[in-house]
Design a protein around this motif. Structure first.
Motif, PDB file in Angstrom:
ATOM      1  N   SER A  48      61.484  64.499  62.202  1.00 44.01           N
ATOM      2  CA  SER A  48      61.211  65.909  62.464  1.00 44.01           C
ATOM      3  C   SER A  48      61.990  66.399  63.678  1.00 44.01           C
ATOM      4  CB  SER A  48      59.712  66.119  62.703  1.00 44.01           C
ATOM      5  OG  SER A  48      59.453  67.472  63.023  1.00 44.01           O
ATOM      6  N   GLY A  49      62.639  67.530  63.502  1.00 43.68           N
ATOM      7  CA  GLY A  49      63.367  68.157  64.608  1.00 43.68           C
ATOM      8  C   GLY A  49      62.557  69.226  65.306  1.00 43.68           C
ATOM      9  N   GLY A 151      60.380  64.658  66.648  1.00 40.45           N
ATOM     10  CA  GLY A 151      60.807  63.281  66.799  1.00 40.45           C
ATOM     11  C   GLY A 151      60.026  62.291  65.958  1.00 40.45           C
ATOM     12  N   GLN A 152      59.000  62.752  65.266  1.00 39.80           N
ATOM     13  CA  GLN A 152      58.155  61.876  64.443  1.00 39.80           C
ATOM     14  C   GLN A 152      58.871  61.510  63.140  1.00 39.80           C
ATOM     15  OE1 GLN A 152      54.186  63.431  63.753  1.00 39.80           O
ATOM     16  NE2 GLN A 152      54.002  62.345  61.789  1.00 39.80           N
ATOM     17  N   LEU A 153      58.692  60.249  62.702  1.00 39.87           N
ATOM     18  CA  LEU A 153      59.173  59.837  61.390  1.00 39.87           C
ATOM     19  C   LEU A 153      58.288  60.489  60.337  1.00 39.87           C
ATOM     20  CD1 LEU A 153      60.894  58.045  59.469  1.00 39.87           C
ATOM     21  CD2 LEU A 153      59.171  56.253  59.795  1.00 39.87           C
ATOM     22  N   ALA A 170      59.875  71.672  53.613  1.00 39.08           N
ATOM     23  CA  ALA A 170      60.100  73.101  53.822  1.00 39.08           C
ATOM     24  C   ALA A 170      59.456  73.567  55.120  1.00 39.08           C
ATOM     25  CB  ALA A 170      59.547  73.887  52.634  1.00 39.08           C
ATOM     26  N   SER A 171      58.299  73.010  55.468  1.00 46.92           N
ATOM     27  CA  SER A 171      57.642  73.395  56.722  1.00 46.92           C
ATOM     28  C   SER A 171      58.462  72.989  57.935  1.00 46.92           C
ATOM     29  CB  SER A 171      56.243  72.781  56.794  1.00 46.92           C
ATOM     30  OG  SER A 171      56.298  71.398  57.078  1.00 46.92           O
ATOM     31  N   LEU A 172      59.391  72.049  57.750  1.00 45.99           N
ATOM     32  CA  LEU A 172      60.295  71.634  58.830  1.00 45.99           C
ATOM     33  C   LEU A 172      61.596  72.427  58.834  1.00 45.99           C
ATOM     34  CD1 LEU A 172      59.827  67.767  58.458  1.00 45.99           C
ATOM     35  CD2 LEU A 172      58.964  69.189  60.323  1.00 45.99           C
ATOM     36  N   GLY A 173      61.728  73.353  57.891  1.00 45.62           N
ATOM     37  CA  GLY A 173      62.944  74.159  57.815  1.00 45.62           C
ATOM     38  C   GLY A 173      64.119  73.423  57.214  1.00 45.62           C
TER      39      GLY A 173
END
Length: 412
Positions: A48-49, A151-153, A170-173
């Motif tokens: 996750s960014g 930063g989470q896997l 999608a929630s992460l863009g």
């Protein structure tokens, strides 16, 4: 390697061998738009960014305020309303902000009180609320990163993307993902007795149900079907089509011709143009099952020869081929379905030498078998919601706990 007294390979041993062989190579990868990624397998991990949610927000409709130990019975002025999608404003002293679900928490506020726990009043266009119940500090706030932290896997390599995974990405863009290329599979049904649907039957013929059934199963797994063909019981024609399929397929599935009858040619043909790893397994229905490969000048293509009876095809595909196929697609998690113990609604008083997969329904807390368990009958496959797994040598009575594989778990 262990064998039963009948020289049949145990089911679990064959599956383990298949999965080990699949791990020796991985498909090529490609970049795929998220809206086309359903059923695809990730070829790289997702980190996750960002935080999800990306900001503190309200978990319900209510009033945002700065918490103190003595809020009950206090009267606060409502300065404004903040909606989801709006930038947060700053809360004023001795005031509250009307806030709707999903809206960003105003700067200076640290608690959201439910609208049911206040008395709302309007006097001379001034809106106030009276606190009827002391709130806990921080209640009704969804914190930034509460679901996913930056930063989470999120997903590991080898994860198959379902609807929930697509939504999470999608929630992460994330608009595109790196996935393994679609597996290329050929399906070849053998048998002089088979005729294609839509054609008139003559005496001694049956409709080819195996090929359409396998094609449908494979499409549900997002594979690329290279060919779905019917081949008569002619070794020369079988050799020709297998050699052709090996030029463009990653896996070849056949039905029929895997036993020892006069018209069963798969074993002899395969020894000429490839090799056989295994021929028979201790499974019912479906004992004659061939695992081998077709050799070409450029590569060796795995082949799984399923039995000819439709119910045997159904069972052996779901139990043996499906985990193998998923592994060939690059999937590395949730390959083997998990069974649960459920009371039997029937008895098995005589043991047998093969593991049996009975088509059953879970009815009123018990497993009820379909009345027709013949390897040539497909009605039980459509009727059942799972398999009752009867182990080698196992006997049981009504009410005893036995293994149950739900179809939902088999398909994953």
């Amino acid at each position: 390697m262990s064998y039963s007294p009948q020289n049949l390979l145990p089911v679990d041993d064959l599956i383990a061998q298949l999965l080990s062989s699949a791990e020796l190579s991985a498909p090529e990868n490609e970049n795929c738009p998220l809206d086309a990624a359903l059923g695809r397998v990730l070829s790289e991990s997702i980190i996750s960014g960002m935080d999800v949610p990306p900001f503190d927000n309200s978990a319900m409709d209510g009033y945002a305020l700065a918490w103190s130990t003595k809020l009950q019975d206090q009267i606060l002025t409502v300065s404004h309303t903040t909606y989801a999608g709006q930038a947060s404003a700053e809360i004023m002293p001795d005031s509250a902000v009307r806030i709707l679900t999903g809206a960003s928490i105003p700067r200076g506020a640290d608690t959201v009180i439910m609208q049911e726990n206040v008395t709302h009043s309007v006097t001379d266009d001034v809106v106030t609320i009276q606190i009827n119940q002391q709130p806990a500090q921080g209640e009704n706030i969804r914190r930034a990163g509460q679901d996913i932290a930056k930063g989470q896997l999120v997903f590991s390599v080898g994860t198959r993307l379902g609807a929930a995974e697509i939504g999470l990405l999608a929630s992460l863009g994330i608009a595109t993902v790196n996935v393994y290329q679609r597996l290329k599979v050929s399906v070849i049904a053998t048998g002089d007795e088979l005729i294609e649907v839509g054609q008139p039957l003559v005496e001694g013929q049956i409709y080819n149900s195996n090929a359409p059934m396998l094609a449908a199963l494979l499409k549900s797994l997002n594979v690329q079907l290279m060919r779905v063909e019917h081949v008569p019981d002619q070794p020369e024609r079988l050799q020709e089509i297998l050699s052709l399929a090996a030029t463009d397929s990653d896996l070849i599935l056949t039905t029929g011709g895997a036993s020892v009858g006069d018209a069963d040619h798969l074993k002899s043909v395969l020894t000429q143009i490839g090799r056989i790893e295994n021929w028979k397994i201790a499974i019912k229905p479906g004992k004659p099952l061939v695992w081998g490969e077709v050799n070409t000048r450029l590569r060796n293509v795995p082949l799984v020869g399923l039995p000819g009876n439709p119910q045997s095809v159904w069972v052996t595909f779901l139990i043996v081929v499906l985990p193998y196929l998923k592994a060939l697609q690059g999937q590395r998690v949730r390959l083997i379905p998990q069974s649960v113990k459920v009371p039997a609604g029937f008895a098995r008083l005589k043991s047998q030498g093969r593991r049996e997969y009975l088509r059953v329904r879970l009815i009123d807390g018990q497993l009820i078998p379909h009345g027709m368990q013949s390897s040539g009958a497909l009605m039980s496959a459509s009727w059942a919601d799972g398999f009752a797994v009867v182990e080698v040598g196992q006997t049981f009575d009504v009410g005893d706990l036995i293994e149950y594989l739900p179809m939902s778990g088999v398909f994953g």
